[in-house]
Every structure is written in C-alpha cells, then in structure tokens.
Design a protein around this motif. Structure first.
Motif, short mmCIF file in Angstrom:
data_model
loop_
_atom_site.label_atom_id
_atom_site.label_comp_id
_atom_site.label_asym_id
_atom_site.label_seq_id
_atom_site.Cartn_x
_atom_site.Cartn_y
_atom_site.Cartn_z
N SER A 133 14.25 3.28 51.07
CA SER A 133 14.97 4.45 50.52
C SER A 133 16.34 4.07 49.96
CB SER A 133 15.10 5.54 51.59
OG SER A 133 15.82 5.05 52.71
N LEU B 21 16.96 8.69 44.68
CA LEU B 21 16.40 9.43 45.81
C LEU B 21 17.52 10.03 46.66
CD1 LEU B 21 13.75 10.20 47.22
CD2 LEU B 21 13.94 8.10 48.57
N LEU C 157 8.58 4.18 53.77
CA LEU C 157 9.47 4.87 52.85
C LEU C 157 10.93 4.67 53.24
CD1 LEU C 157 9.82 6.71 50.41
CD2 LEU C 157 9.64 8.66 51.95
N VAL D 242 7.38 13.16 53.21
CA VAL D 242 6.60 12.13 53.89
C VAL D 242 6.34 12.56 55.33
CG1 VAL D 242 8.65 10.86 54.63
CG2 VAL D 242 6.49 9.64 54.34
N LEU E 180 5.69 1.57 47.14
CA LEU E 180 6.47 2.81 47.11
C LEU E 180 7.76 2.64 46.31
CD1 LEU E 180 6.11 3.99 50.83
CD2 LEU E 180 5.11 5.09 48.83
N ILE F 95 15.06 13.14 51.67
CA ILE F 95 13.71 12.92 52.22
C ILE F 95 13.40 14.07 53.16
CG2 ILE F 95 12.24 11.41 53.60
CD1 ILE F 95 14.00 9.06 52.69
N VAL G 175 4.06 11.87 49.80
CA VAL G 175 3.39 10.76 50.49
C VAL G 175 2.77 11.30 51.78
CG1 VAL G 175 3.65 8.31 51.02
CG2 VAL G 175 5.47 9.48 49.76
N LEU H 296 8.91 4.87 43.07
CA LEU H 296 10.05 5.77 43.25
C LEU H 296 11.20 5.42 42.33
CD1 LEU H 296 10.03 5.99 47.16
CD2 LEU H 296 9.53 7.88 45.59
N THR I 295 12.68 9.35 41.13
CA THR I 295 12.35 10.50 41.98
C THR I 295 13.56 10.96 42.78
OG1 THR I 295 10.00 10.00 42.15
CG2 THR I 295 10.98 11.17 43.99
N ALA J 79 11.65 13.12 48.19
CA ALA J 79 10.35 12.64 48.66
C ALA J 79 9.97 13.38 49.93
CB ALA J 79 10.38 11.13 48.91
N GLY K 268 8.38 13.11 45.06
CA GLY K 268 7.33 12.27 45.61
C GLY K 268 6.64 12.94 46.79
N CYS L 216 16.46 2.95 46.30
CA CYS L 216 16.06 3.91 45.26
C CYS L 216 17.25 4.80 44.96
CB CYS L 216 14.87 4.73 45.74
SG CYS L 216 13.44 3.75 46.26
#
Length: 571
Positions: free
Chosen positions: A143, A149, A139, A131, A117, A152, A84, A121, A126, A129, A82, A146
């Motif tokens: 998080s 994920l 996000l 960001v 988001l 990050i 962003v 996601l 995903t 990510a 991802g 997700c």
C-alpha cells in the motif's frame, strides 16, 4: 432439431439507451419495486458452511450506504476503486456502490500476490481499495508503494491503516441519489495478461453489459426461466465471473450463488443440489474433474441443471458426450475476450452445438476470420478471429471496450480498421461454425485461466538464481496446458542442487503472483533460443513441448543446451 440461427441473427437489433448504469439495471430497479425487492439476489456460503441470503432490498440498502461513504472520501465520476474480495455479498455491494457514484470498478483477484496487486493499483492510480482478511496481508504490504491509494476499507480484520467496513456503513444513510451515467461512460477496468510484458487494463463502458446479454441468454439456453438459479466457480474478479455469471444474472433479477473456499468436486455437486442450480458456467477443466470424480452424478444427487456454458479451452467430444449422458445437458461452448466478451458460441436449444466447435457469432456481433490481407478468409481457411466495431446491420456493437488504460499505442495495435483483433486463430466451415486453431501470440489458457508469460518471466528473473527465463504452455489433458518455465541459471547457482532451486523458484512465483501462474514444471537449460536482436523465440519452445507431448516416451534430454535450429530475424 430446428435450426433457428439465421432468423435470430438477422432479425436482432441493439437497443442501447443514451443513459445507462449497471447498478440501476442490476440492483436498484429491482429494489424499487415492493414485490421485486423481496427477490433473492445472492445465496452465500463461506468456508465454514455459514450461509446467508441477500434480497435485492438488502443489496440496494448496503450499496447506498457504501456509496455515501465513498462520496465522503472524495470518490467521484471516473475514479478507480479496487475490489479484492472474491465471491461474497460485499463484492456485489461494492460493484453497485461504485457504479452508483459514477466510479470505475477495478476487480482484483483475491489470489493475487503483492507484486500483481501493486502493478495494477499503481498503473490505474486507484484511490480506494476494499479488501477482506484473505488478501489483506498482500495489499497492506504494497500500500505504501501506491501513491494514489488514499484509503483501504477492510472486511473481517482490524488494522490501524484500515477503515472497517461495518463502521463505515453503519454511519451512512441508506438512501443515495445515483449519479446519472451515459452508456458509454467507463465502468470497469479489467487487466488482461499480455505476452510482451505487464498486463494491460481494458476499460469497459456501462453498455458492455448490454453487449454481453445476447450471448449470455443464448449460451444459457434462453435464460431466464421462472425458477432459474445461477452458480459458477469463476472468480468474480475475472471477465468470465463478472460478465459470464454475476452481472447478467442480477440484470434479470435472478439469484446467484456465491461461495468461498477451495473448489472441490464434492462441494460443487452439493451446491448444485442444495440450491437447485439450473444454470452454470464451468471451464472444461472443471467439468473434466467432475466427470472423473463422479461418473454418474444423477445417481447420487438430485440436480436441476438445465444448461452449461463452457469457455477457456475446447470441451472435446468425451466431455461433451458425458455432459449429455450423465447430466442430461448439452454444453454450449463460448468464445470471448476481456476486450469484447461473449461474441461467438453455441445455443443448443436454438441451433445445433457441434462438439469441438466454438459455435457461431452470437446475434448482434459481426465476427469474422481474417486472412493476412485483413479480409474475411474463405471457408476452411485459417486466420485470425476479429470482431467489428459495427454489427451486421452497421450499428455500433456495445460489447466493445473503450480502449486500453492510458495506452493508446496498444489500443491502436488491437485494431485493423474497424476490426478488433483477438490474437486467436480459427477457421469457419460452410455452416458458419468457428473451429479454434490456437493462439497467434504467446498467451495461453491453463485450466480456464488466461496466462501471459511476461509477468511470470519477470518474476522469475527477479530471483537471484535466474539469469533468463521463458514461459510456455506444456500440453496437458486435464488443464489444456501446464505452465512450464525454461530457466537459465546464474553462474553462482549453476552447480547447486537443482531440486532445491526448483522448489525455491516455484515458491517465489507462488508468493508474488496468482497460484495458477506458478510454473508446474521447470527445465534448466544453458541458453534460450533467441532472435538476432535478443528476443526469446517462445515458438521454438512451444513446438518442442508439443513434439514431446506427441512422443512422451522419447528421451527429452532435460538440462541439455536448448538452441534454435538457426537464429531467425525479428518478425
């Protein structure tokens, strides 16, 4: 003028290599040549006016460093990452790095709220990510929801859950051997709005860039010329920003201007002047703002503008004529979708642009208006715009998406045989020009943004005051349409102050979805028009808004019960 359309359309042939990678085409091939490596790839300005210049050499080095970092995180062929970030150099670095490792870019708007988001996601599963500070709070808030994920990467802020961008890149080699990808391999996962519910992810192959090039070149009056510089306010997380600006510009080795901060007409003209921008993509609503704020721009600014592409809604004769007289440029309208972009449009230097017309099919694309029987309609007859899997010579069209992400039923429903249906209605005149006649479904455009009512309605219904909701476009001369919501209140809130509820609902949506999705107007009603099996008849509401727009002085009886003339069976 000399109309070259038929010769261009008939002689065009696709050249799609078996192996193709967007990062190689848009970055590494330029960086590998000493003279080209010094070419400027990106001019950048942030909100405070700080400026940077990125060459292709610098872009490639950073992309290689990030690619090495992603591989160490376990990102490989087909994995979603991802992004962003909005318009900034790191966005381009991320794209190039993800393509280089064989991954799939998931572009996410920096304007998305946490719910928007999270849904994307999670649906895309995903793994990583990227960001910056502007979107970090939204996000990080989702998080933990997700499961896929794992990491990050953060730019410009510190958080114990986030790996700093600079630290990651500083530890990595600046050389990377890119993964070999086929032109048909997936490269981008773009979610488009859907009227029936959650947005669907359209999976695009690397070859989709090649498929977009004829329309880009034509709509930009044969881009590139030697000194061409491109700028557009279009979000680099949208189809228009990615395929109508960013990637094609870099493919041709020319600079693109990236900016952060709120759009303003004054800043737009300053950017056009400062960077001597020659080519741009501007939504009609943006051009209208510029026209009203600065009627005679060439009296105030030294401009180099030579071409404007516009898409999202009809430009209209007034704006068309202003562009010609005030800017010295005839705007080229363009039509496309996330699933198959840049398929119809104008190119005034090669064939006449007609005010209000969508244009003609660009070379390489077999586009028709289909009647109810699924065959091309007669001239002047309204039908649905459709794009064939094959071009006019029977070869596969590389502009076509691969399908909807893990949604084979939706993919199948998008096609009628080899025709990919757009959901847009139009007619074709005797000269082959397309004339838009509205949407076949409930999705609509507002200030260039494609709006799907389902996501907004779902958000509204999540508020305790809302029992039911329907979202439709309200005609607006500036934006094409405003987002309007019809809301049925729950008994608990039915007798409370409507103004307080209205503001609360608008803020509720604004915090969770993109700012352009919140309803600018809310009308409270006792009930919504429904079919016999409980489906909202948005068409009834749209018709009411259209009638009101035609008779603005009429008494609209806001707040009165709104019912369909009669309940209709499901169609």
């Amino acid at each position: 003028m000399n109309d070259q359309y038929q010769a261009l359309y008939q002689t065009f042939r696709w050249l799609v290599p078996t192996q193709f990678n967007i990062a190689e085409a848009c970055c590494h091939r330029w960086a590998s040549s000493s003279p080209d490596a010094r070419r400027i790839a990106i001019y950048y300005e942030d909100e405070s006016g700080n400026r940077e210049v990125w060459t292709f050499a610098r872009l490639a080095e950073a992309a290689n460093q990030l690619a090495n970092g992603l591989v160490k995180m376990g990102v490989g062929r087909g994995d979603r990452v991802g992004v962003v970030l909005g318009q900034r150099p790191e966005t381009v670095v991320a794209h190039m790095a993800i393509y280089s490792v064989g991954g799939v870019v998931l572009p996410l708007s920096a304007q998305f709220g946490p719910e928007a988001l999270e849904s994307r996601l999670c649906d895309s599963e995903t793994r990583v990510a990227i960001v910056d500070h502007a979107s970090s709070a939204n996000l990080l808030a989702v998080s933990d929801n997700c499961p896929a994920l794992q990491q990050i990467i953060g730019i410009g802020f510190a958080d114990e859950r986030v790996l700093p961008w600079r630290s990651l890149l500083a530890r990595q080699p600046n050389e990377f051997k890119a993964v070999q990808t086929r032109s048909a391999d997936p490269a981008i996962l773009l979610y488009s709005s859907d009227a029936s519910g959650a947005p669907k992810g359209a999976l695009l192959p690397h070859s989709v860039l090649i498929g977009n090039l004829p329309g880009f070149v034509a709509s930009q009056d044969w881009f590139p010329k030697p000194a061409d510089v491109f700028w557009s306010p279009a979000d680099w997380a949208s189809t228009g920003g990615i395929m109508g600006a960013l990637l094609p510009t870099l493919y041709f080795g020319h600079p693109i201007v990236g900016t952060r901060g709120r759009f303003s007409v004054e800043r737009a003209f300053e950017l056009l002047e400062r960077y001597q921008v020659t080519n741009t993509f501007l939504a009609p609503s943006v051009v209208k703002m510029m026209m009203k704020a600065v009627p005679e721009p060439r009296h105030r600014y030294q401009l180099a503008l030579r071409s404007i592409m516009s898409s999202g809604e009809s430009v209209g004769e007034t704006v068309f004529e202003w562009c010609q007289s005030a800017l010295g440029v005839t705007p080229n309208e363009m039509f496309g979708q996330t699933e198959m972009n840049y398929v119809v449009g104008n190119s005034n230097k090669r064939w006449p642009a007609r005010p209000g017309s969508m244009g003609r099919p660009y070379p390489g694309h077999n586009v028709a208006v289909l009647n109810e029987d699924g065959v091309p309609a007669a001239a002047g007859e309204t039908g649905e715009i459709a794009v064939n899997r094959q071009d006019a010579h029977g070869y596969p069209d590389p502009v076509m998406f691969l399908g909807y992400w893990r949604n084979e039923a939706a993919t199948q429903a998008k096609f009628k045989g080899d025709w990919c249906l757009t959901g847009d209605l139009a007619s074709v005149d005797g000269d082959g020009y397309f004339w838009h006649a509205g949407r076949a479904d409930d999705v609509f455009k507002s200030a260039g943004h494609r709006i799907g009512p389902g996501e907004i309605e779902s958000c509204l219904i999540g508020h305790p005051a809302v029992a039911n909701a329907a979202v439709v476009p309200k005609p607006d001369t500036e934006r094409g349409a405003l987002v309007k919501a019809y809301v049925v209140l729950t008994p608990e809130f039915a007798h409370r102050d409507r103004n307080d509820i209205l503001e609360n609902l608008q803020e509720h949506v604004r915090e969770r979805l993109a700012p352009y999705e919140y309803p600018k107007e809310i009308e409270f009603v006792d009930e919504l028009p429904m079919t016999t099996n409980g489906k909202i008849q948005r068409g009834v509401l749209r018709l009411r808004e259209e009638e009101r727009a035609q008779a603005p002085a009429a008494n609209t009886d806001v707040g009165a019960p709104l019912v369909a003339p009669a309940q209709q069976p499901e169609t």
